[in-house]
Design a protein around this motif. Sequence first.
Motif, short mmCIF file in Angstrom:
data_model
loop_
_atom_site.label_atom_id
_atom_site.label_comp_id
_atom_site.label_asym_id
_atom_site.label_seq_id
_atom_site.Cartn_x
_atom_site.Cartn_y
_atom_site.Cartn_z
N ARG A 124 49.90 22.86 94.18
CA ARG A 124 49.52 24.03 93.37
C ARG A 124 48.56 23.62 92.24
N LEU A 125 48.86 22.51 91.57
CA LEU A 125 47.96 22.01 90.51
C LEU A 125 46.56 21.77 91.04
N TYR A 168 42.06 28.78 89.27
CA TYR A 168 42.34 29.64 88.12
C TYR A 168 41.70 29.07 86.85
N ILE A 204 55.27 21.23 82.27
CA ILE A 204 55.48 22.43 83.08
C ILE A 204 56.78 23.14 82.68
N GLU A 235 54.50 21.46 93.91
CA GLU A 235 53.93 21.59 92.56
C GLU A 235 52.60 20.86 92.45
N GLU A 278 39.78 31.99 90.95
CA GLU A 278 40.94 32.14 91.84
C GLU A 278 40.78 33.28 92.84
N ASP A 317 55.07 29.71 81.54
CA ASP A 317 54.08 30.76 81.76
C ASP A 317 52.64 30.25 81.76
N VAL A 318 52.45 28.94 81.66
CA VAL A 318 51.12 28.35 81.63
C VAL A 318 50.79 27.78 83.00
N ARG A 319 49.57 27.97 83.43
CA ARG A 319 49.11 27.40 84.70
C ARG A 319 48.32 26.14 84.37
N ALA A 327 46.18 22.70 85.77
CA ALA A 327 45.30 22.33 86.88
C ALA A 327 45.07 20.83 86.87
N ASP A 374 45.82 26.72 91.12
CA ASP A 374 45.76 26.62 89.66
C ASP A 374 44.46 25.96 89.20
#
Length: 137
Positions: A69-70, A77, A9, A66, A82, A14-16, A18, A74
């Motif tokens: 979010r994963l 996404y 991370i 975090e 999303e 800038d990478v999402r 999952a 994300d």
Amino acid sequence: WEWRWRSLIETNPDVRFAWHSDTPPLGDPDTMRHIHGFVTRREIRPDGTVCEPPDWAIDDLLTVEEALRLMTIDGAYAILREDELGSLEPGKLADLIVLSHNPIDVAPDDILSIEILMTMVGGSAEHCAEAYATLCG
């Protein structure tokens, strides 16, 4: 321990990324074990004993925020959904779990004792803990 999440991370801001459990049929479906694993890097064996992280993973910790979010927005996404999944917003499907405690507010090792009281898929209750059956009405 498949990934060095913290490094991944931080190196790629800038990478999402999952997370998924591959359940069913593979993997552990226990959401709390996944969150606990991200924030402590400890794994729980099937017999309930704790497997401490290897030296390279000891400092590879994520925050609960975090990890969530994963596992939510994300993840949505990553499958190009999303706009309909991954967060609670008007117009999105209500795929969610109701927990006994907020994982952000408890100590990392207490995450394992958080109960899933209800599971909703598309806004409909699909599972309800016996003691909370009135929630599923």
